[in-house]
Each structure stands twice: as C-alpha cells, then as structure tokens.
Write an enzyme that holds these catalytic residues in place. Structure first.
Site, PDB file in Angstrom:
ATOM      1  N   ASP A  62      37.164 -17.388 -23.985  1.00 38.76           N
ATOM      2  CA  ASP A  62      36.014 -17.467 -23.071  1.00 38.76           C
ATOM      3  C   ASP A  62      35.110 -16.247 -23.247  1.00 38.76           C
ATOM      4  OD1 ASP A  62      34.377 -17.985 -20.874  1.00 38.76           O
ATOM      5  OD2 ASP A  62      35.855 -17.320 -19.406  1.00 38.76           O
ATOM      6  N   ASP A  67      22.983 -15.420 -27.977  1.00 39.43           N
ATOM      7  CA  ASP A  67      22.194 -14.532 -28.845  1.00 39.43           C
ATOM      8  C   ASP A  67      21.288 -15.429 -29.698  1.00 39.43           C
ATOM      9  OD1 ASP A  67      21.330 -12.327 -30.476  1.00 39.43           O
ATOM     10  OD2 ASP A  67      23.235 -11.334 -30.079  1.00 39.43           O
ATOM     11  N   ARG A 214      44.574 -16.724 -10.501  1.00 38.16           N
ATOM     12  CA  ARG A 214      45.455 -16.098  -9.516  1.00 38.16           C
ATOM     13  C   ARG A 214      46.434 -17.017  -8.798  1.00 38.16           C
ATOM     14  NH1 ARG A 214      40.321 -13.082  -7.312  1.00 38.16           N
ATOM     15  NH2 ARG A 214      39.537 -15.054  -8.146  1.00 38.16           N
TER      16      ARG A 214
HETATM   17  O1  C5P Z   1      41.854 -16.369 -10.406  1.00 36.83           O
HETATM   18  P1  C5P Z   1      40.924 -17.542 -10.479  1.00 36.83           P
HETATM   19  O2  C5P Z   1      41.649 -18.882 -10.383  1.00 36.83           O
HETATM   20  O3  C5P Z   1      39.789 -17.447  -9.484  1.00 36.83           O
HETATM   21  O4  C5P Z   1      40.329 -17.462 -11.962  1.00 36.83           O
HETATM   22  C1  C5P Z   1      39.298 -18.300 -12.399  1.00 36.83           C
HETATM   23  C2  C5P Z   1      38.899 -17.938 -13.793  1.00 36.83           C
HETATM   24  O5  C5P Z   1      37.768 -18.701 -14.155  1.00 36.83           O
HETATM   25  C3  C5P Z   1      38.497 -16.478 -13.974  1.00 36.83           C
HETATM   26  O6  C5P Z   1      38.844 -16.110 -15.312  1.00 36.83           O
HETATM   27  C4  C5P Z   1      37.002 -16.512 -13.802  1.00 36.83           C
HETATM   28  O7  C5P Z   1      36.358 -15.470 -14.484  1.00 36.83           O
HETATM   29  C5  C5P Z   1      36.647 -17.857 -14.440  1.00 36.83           C
HETATM   30  N1  C5P Z   1      35.382 -18.434 -13.987  1.00 36.83           N
HETATM   31  C6  C5P Z   1      35.108 -18.708 -12.667  1.00 36.83           C
HETATM   32  N2  C5P Z   1      33.903 -19.259 -12.310  1.00 36.83           N
HETATM   33  C7  C5P Z   1      32.985 -19.526 -13.245  1.00 36.83           C
HETATM   34  C8  C5P Z   1      33.245 -19.267 -14.584  1.00 36.83           C
HETATM   35  C9  C5P Z   1      34.470 -18.711 -14.931  1.00 36.83           C
HETATM   36  O8  C5P Z   1      35.944 -18.486 -11.800  1.00 36.83           O
HETATM   37  N3  C5P Z   1      31.857 -20.088 -12.891  1.00 36.83           N
END
Ligand code: C5P
Length: 238
Positions: A62, A67, A214
């Site tokens: 990810d 660019d 998480r």
């Molecule tokens: O811990 P959690 O379940 O919130 O993690 C969600 C993951 O998805 C993290 O890596 C976060 O950066 C990513 N993400 C997000 N929302 C977005 C894009 C990516 O939560 N719009």
C-alpha cells in the site's frame, strides 16, 4: 474470479514487531493476506516484502503512488519484480498515470499484481475539497467519478469505505473490486475510524477485500480475531 478475503494491515514499525506478530500464525493452514504500508516499507525496504513472501503470505503493498506517468510506470515495474499480489496508486494522478502504472506492472509473460486506486482519502472532507482543492462537487460524486476513471484506465478496482462499496459497484459493475478499510467487530472499539461497519455488513454491501488492522493486531488473541473476521466476512473458516 477473485475470492473474497480478509487482509490484515501490518501497521508495525519494524521487521521485528512484524515477525513477532506473524509467528503467531505459523500453525495456521492458510497464511493470511497482509497489507504492508509506507511506515514498514520505508523502515525495512524491499527485504521485508521478500521475507514475508518467502513465508507464503500474499501481500498488498500500500504505497499509493502519485507522480508523472513515466515515473509511476518505472516504479511499478520495480514493485512487480518484488512479486507482490496487489498494489495501488492515487486515482487523482489521472487516467494516463493509471494506464502507465498498469503497463509498468505487467510482466513479460502478461501476468501482474492486482492494481487498485485510492479515490478520495477518507481524511479529506467535502469542505476541504471545496476550500483547499477547489473541487466543487460532492464527495460521493468525486468518488464515483474517480472510480469510473480507474475502470476506464483498466485497473481492477478501488480502495474505499465499506459504506461506499455499493455505490462504486453500481457505477462500475459487480466485477470491479472494492477493497475496504474501516471495519470493526460489532462489539469492538472504533478507535479513530469514523465511517465503519462490521465484516458481515461489508460482505452484504459488496466489499471484495476488507483491510483490518487493530481489531486483529491489537486483540488479546490475534489468531482468534482473524478467524472470527474470516468467518464473518468469507462465511467460513478455511
Ligand atoms: O487499524 P485499522 O483497522 O483502522 O487499520 C486500517 C488500515 O487501513 C490502516 O492501515 C489504514 O492506514 C488503512 N486505511 C484506512 N482508511 C483509508 C485508507 C487506508 O483506514 N481510507
């Protein structure tokens, strides 16, 4: 046909923390699909991708490239050689940039990782879009337009909120992939996520992949939390 699946967001700061977590899954028959983001990739470099692949996991890298088309094409060729399974760009980079990304990613034998695009980041509000970016449209219209651009460029799908997955499918077709973070168990802690839903509801709305961090990585028993997520989202524990 893409198989619906749970992707664990490995938001760890080091290889040591990551492998301590992954070791918990050593006895699991099916290796979880993992997301590696900028923090871990910038800290540990391509070596961590190779090592995780060696352990048999699929990887969504990810890095959200954005660019000029030529630079993105060359960078994607490098990621393709790393043998990742999914990577992404910002749809805001335009259709030309997304086409270049796809070209760079495609290997000589025609195979390539899945390529998806970020529409509008969930941290971008409609108010900021109007005031700072001078985009005078609703956030939902922007997401649908960016998803349409992504499809026109030939990519496989978009990253979006699970609550937007139905809207994207309606605009771009059922076969256009939606990869959705913002997932929480019904009895879980939302943390800093706002627009959230459960694995079961994400499945009903039409997500193809849920990205879960998480609720699994910070669980007392991460393997049990992963299994629960798969059971609720995929419908079976494989
Ligand atoms: O811990 P959690 O379940 O919130 O993690 C969600 C993951 O998805 C993290 O890596 C976060 O950066 C990513 N993400 C997000 N929302 C977005 C894009 C990516 O939560 N719009």
């Amino acid at each position: 046909m893409i198989q619906r699946d749970v992707i664990i967001a490995c938001d760890f700061k080091s290889a040591e923390d990551t492998f301590r977590f992954l070791d918990l899954f050593k006895a699991e028959q099916r290796k979880p699909f993992l997301k590696i983001g900028m923090e871990l990739f910038y800290a540990e470099g391509p070596a961590i991708v190779r090592e995780i692949k060696r352990r048999g996991h699929r990887i969504f890298l990810d890095l959200k490239l954005h660019d000029i088309p030529n630079t993105v094409k060359k960078a994607m060729a490098v990621l393709s050689r790393l043998d990742v399974d999914m990577c992404n760009v910002h749809a805001a980079g335009t259709i030309d940039m997304m086409r270049a990304a796809l070209e760079g990613l495609t290997r000589e034998d025609g195979s390539r990782p899945l390529l998806i695009a970020v529409t509008q980041l969930t941290s971008t509000s409609e108010e900021r879009m109007r005031r700072e970016l001078l985009i005078d449209a609703s956030i939902n219209d922007t997401i649908v337009q960016y998803a349409r651009n992504t499809k026109e460029a030939g990519l496989d799908g978009v990253v979006c909120s699970p609550l937007e997955a139905g809207m994207v499918k309606a605009a771009c077709g059922a076969g256009f992939l939606t990869v959705t973070p913002g997932v929480r168990f019904a009895d879980g802690d939302a943390g800093d996520q706002v627009r959230i839903t459960t694995p079961a509801r994400a499945r009903e709305i039409g997500s193809d992949f849920i990205v879960v961090g998480r609720p699994i990585t910070a669980a007392a028993d991460p393997v049990a939390a992963y299994r629960r997520c798969v059971a609720e989202f995929v419908g079976e524990m494989r």
